[in-house]
Every structure is written in structure tokens, then in C-alpha cells.
Design an enzyme around this catalytic site. Structure first.
Site, short mmCIF file in Angstrom:
data_model
loop_
_atom_site.label_atom_id
_atom_site.label_comp_id
_atom_site.label_asym_id
_atom_site.label_seq_id
_atom_site.Cartn_x
_atom_site.Cartn_y
_atom_site.Cartn_z
N HIS A 1 3.52 2.96 13.12
CA HIS A 1 2.56 4.07 13.30
C HIS A 1 3.10 5.16 14.23
O HIS A 1 2.34 5.82 14.93
CB HIS A 1 1.19 3.56 13.76
CG HIS A 1 0.45 2.84 12.66
ND1 HIS A 1 -0.88 2.52 12.72
CD2 HIS A 1 0.87 2.39 11.45
CE1 HIS A 1 -1.25 1.91 11.61
NE2 HIS A 1 -0.18 1.80 10.82
N ASP B 1 5.75 1.87 6.92
CA ASP B 1 4.46 1.19 6.71
C ASP B 1 3.68 2.02 5.69
O ASP B 1 3.09 3.02 6.06
CB ASP B 1 3.73 1.10 8.05
CG ASP B 1 2.31 0.56 7.94
OD1 ASP B 1 1.97 0.02 6.90
OD2 ASP B 1 1.55 0.70 8.92
N ASP C 1 4.00 -6.18 3.42
CA ASP C 1 3.74 -5.09 4.36
C ASP C 1 4.64 -5.28 5.58
O ASP C 1 5.32 -6.30 5.71
CB ASP C 1 2.26 -5.11 4.78
CG ASP C 1 1.74 -3.74 5.22
OD1 ASP C 1 2.55 -2.89 5.68
OD2 ASP C 1 0.52 -3.52 5.14
N GLU D 1 -5.27 1.67 2.41
CA GLU D 1 -5.15 0.47 3.27
C GLU D 1 -5.41 0.81 4.72
O GLU D 1 -6.08 0.08 5.45
CB GLU D 1 -3.74 -0.14 3.12
CG GLU D 1 -3.60 -1.52 3.76
CD GLU D 1 -3.10 -1.50 5.21
OE1 GLU D 1 -3.02 -2.56 5.82
OE2 GLU D 1 -2.82 -0.40 5.75
N GLU D 2 -4.86 1.95 5.14
CA GLU D 2 -4.89 2.29 6.57
C GLU D 2 -6.29 2.61 7.09
O GLU D 2 -6.50 2.71 8.29
CB GLU D 2 -3.95 3.48 6.85
CG GLU D 2 -2.47 3.19 6.58
CD GLU D 2 -1.82 2.25 7.59
OE1 GLU D 2 -2.50 1.82 8.54
OE2 GLU D 2 -0.63 1.93 7.41
N HIS E 1 0.81 -1.22 0.00
CA HIS E 1 0.00 0.00 0.00
C HIS E 1 0.84 1.27 0.00
O HIS E 1 1.88 1.36 0.64
CB HIS E 1 -1.04 -0.01 1.12
CG HIS E 1 -0.53 0.04 2.53
ND1 HIS E 1 -0.35 1.23 3.21
CD2 HIS E 1 -0.20 -0.93 3.41
CE1 HIS E 1 0.05 0.97 4.45
NE2 HIS E 1 0.16 -0.33 4.59
CO CO Z 1 -0.25 0.65 8.96
ZN ZN Z 2 0.77 -1.32 6.37
#
Ligand code: CO
Ligand code: ZN
Length: 328
Positions: free
Chosen positions: A300, A161, A214, A191-192, A60
Site C-alpha cells: 500500500h 497488490d 494475493d 477487493e480493496e 484482484h
Molecule cells: Co491491498
Molecule cells: Zn491485495
């Protein structure tokens, strides 16, 4: 590898606003693909045609961020989250908007300073002294503003990420020789916020087998939750996460290819979180799907950390999978 990762990490691309990342990737893959496509949700597909199976490989492009919900008369912004923002890590961080506006995340006076503040107690200060001076508008999205750095053999930056996964796809596509399968390298959107790009592109590509690439968490930092994945231990082959069970045939084939080629790998059992693979796996009548994970610390946050050796083993494992027979 480092330069590809740096460029991808520093690019602006909160969910639904992936065009800068998409154009960057387009430039990186254009001359290596037989065909490029972009669908209605903004997913970019770089396709290498071949006689075998139709294989989808997804990473992503989007990253977590903030969305402006209100601007007060003094020019302070209130915001909501795009994806799994961690409040603990926000104070004092900078955010950057698409137009280049930079702001600092500040906090109201707190009753209890020992507790992590609610998002509603935080605001963004863009340096304005009135509402009229603020260039961003309600609905605009910002990302954490943080430059890429190397710490030893480890790469640190925002949005590893999943720009690390995007980098793996770019590097694999560039390195891939003759193509045995019909491979759709798919750079997905949103995606998130719920695997939305992969849901649409998984249906559109209609793959016979699929992989997502990922990041995953590690268990190797002080008092980390117990987990068998460590940074530098090689690519992780997912067994399960919070949203899916990897197809056992795909998982076993990845293990076999890693062993045949002498690539370092680890088996991943992740308690929470999931990836695009979940959406693709349950598309249409179902797709055998697995995941190659890149171990990552501090997911994150503004400084996600990966090991370049792990990224390299992910690239090589992906190539080993795509270059061989895929019998499940
Ligand atoms: Co993420
Ligand atoms: Zn991810």
C-alpha cells in the site's frame, strides 16, 4: 514474467474502475482459455474446462487510490481514500486519473510537523489556476502514478497488490497443460474496499474448492513486525490472517504439493489484513479455501516490492495444486 508484471503494475485500476486492467488481462489470456465471462460487478473469469472439481482461483485487479471529493475555486482538489491508503507515503507523490490528468499531492501548513497529516490536510494540485481549468470531476478516481522498475531480482512498482497475483494466474493459465479440473481463473474487482467482487463471483462460480493469490507482508526489513515470511523465501502458504483461517485440508495439500515438487515455500501467519479468500470461504454453505501469498514489502505504498523467484514459485505451486487430485 517481468513484462507481464510491468504491464499489469502500470495499468490504471482503482476499485470499481478495473476496465483497463480487465482488457489488458483479457488480451493476455484469451487464447489460453476455453471460455471468458464477465459478470455484473466486472469480475473476469477465464475458464479451463475439465472433468474434475470446480475450482475457483481468485486474484484482484483493483488497486488503492484517491477519489475527488471537492474542487475549490483555485482548482485544488480535496480527496478521500479508496482502500487502505497510507497518509505517511502520500506527500509529493503523483496521482493519475483515467483521462490522463496528473496531479501532485501537497499539504497545508501543519501545526505539528512531527505528526502524519490527516487526509483532510492534503490536496491534489493538477496544475490548474482556476476551477474551470480542471478536467477531472468530483467522484473521479486517481491512482498513484509510478513506473515499474527492477532492483536486482526484485520488482518494484505500484499495485503489486495484487497485480502480482493477477500475473501469477495469467502465467499459470498459459503454462497449464491438460486440465484435470474445471478451473475458473477469476480476476476480481473491488477487493480493496471490502472483497466485493469476490463476494459476488464466489457465489456465481459456486466452487467446490477455492484459492486466492494475493500479496502478504514480510518480517525481514529493519525493525519490521516479527513475522516468519521473508522476501525470496518462496511462495507463502497462508495459515491465517486478520479475516480467515485457511481450510486445513487445502493448506496441507498445498504444503504436500510444494514438498513433492521441491518448491520453496513458507507458512504465513499474518496479523492484519485479509484477501478475497475470506469472502469465497463464507459464500453459500461454505467453500474449502486456501491462499497462496506472494511476499511483498511496502504494501500500500507507491513502491511495493516482490521477488521474481517468489512469483515463480507461486505460479508453480498453483499449477501443482491444479494439476493433481484435490482430495481434502
Ligand atoms: Co491491498
Ligand atoms: Zn491485495
Amino acid at each position: 514474467m517481468e513484462e507481464v508484471l510491468r504491464a499489469l503494475s502500470e495499468a490504471y485500476g482503482p476499485s470499481g474502475n478495473e476496465s483497463e486492467v480487465r482488457e489488458l488481462i483479457r488480451g493476455m489470456v484469451e487464447s489460453y482459455a476455453d471460455e471468458l465471462r464477465v459478470d455484473a460487478l466486472g469480475n473476469l473469469m477465464a475458464i479451463r474446462h475439465g472433468p474434475g472439481k470446480r475450482v475457483m482461483v481468485a486474484a484482484h485487479m483493483d488497486e488503492i487510490g484517491v477519489i475527488v471529493s471537492h474542487i475549490d475555486d483555485k482548482g485544488f482538489l480535496r480527496f478521500s481514500n479508496i482502500g487502505g491508503l497510507q497518509n505517511l507515503t502520500l506527500l509529493g507523490n503523483r496521482v493519475r486519473f483515467a483521462d490522463g490528468t496528473v496531479g501532485v499531492i501537497g499539504c497545508e501548513k501543519l501545526e505539528d510537523r512531527s505528526k502524519v497529516p490527516e487526509l483532510s490536510k492534503l490536496f491534489i494540485d493538477v496544475g490548474a489556476s482556476s476551477k474551470g481549468e480542471v478536467r477531472v470531476r468530483v467522484g473521479d478516481m486517481g491512482v498513484i502514478d509510478r513506473s515499474f522498475a527492477m532492483a536486482g531480482s526484485r520488482a518494484v512498482g505500484k499495485a503489486m497488490d495484487d497485480r502480482a497475483g493477477c500475473a501469477a494466474l495469467v502465467l499459470a493459465l498459459r503454462k497449464m497443460g491438460e486440465c484435470r479440473h474445471d478451473v475458473y481463473f477469476t480476476f476480481t474487482t473491488q477487493e480493496e474496499i471490502g472483497l466485493r467482487g469476490a463476494t459476488a463471483s464466489g457465489f456465481g462460480v459456486d466452487p467446490e474448492v477455492a484459492l486466492a493469490v494475493d500479496v502478504t507482508a514480510t518480517g525481514d526489513t529493519p525493525k519490521a513486525p516479527t513475522m516468519a515470511v521473508s522476501l525470496g523465501g518462496g511462495a507463502a502458504i497462508k495459515v491465517r490472517d486478520g479475516g480467515m483461517l485457511a481450510h486445513p485440508g487445502v493448506k496441507e495439500l498445498l504444503v504436500r504439493r510444494a514438498e513433492e515438487r521441491g518448491l520453496p515455500y513458507q507458512l504465513e501467519v499474518l496479523e492484519g489484513g485479509t484477501t478475497d479468500a475470506r469472502a469465497i470461504q463464507t459464500s453459500r454453505a461454505g467453500v474449502p479455501t486456501g491462499v497462496i501469498s506472494i511476499p511483498c514489502r511496502y504494501i500500500h505504498t507507491a513502491s511495493e516490492m516482490i521477488d521474481l523467484g517468489d512469483l515463480e514459485s507461486a505460479v508453480n505451486l498453483l499449477l501443482a495444486f491444479l494439476e493433481g487430485e484435490i482430495e481434502l
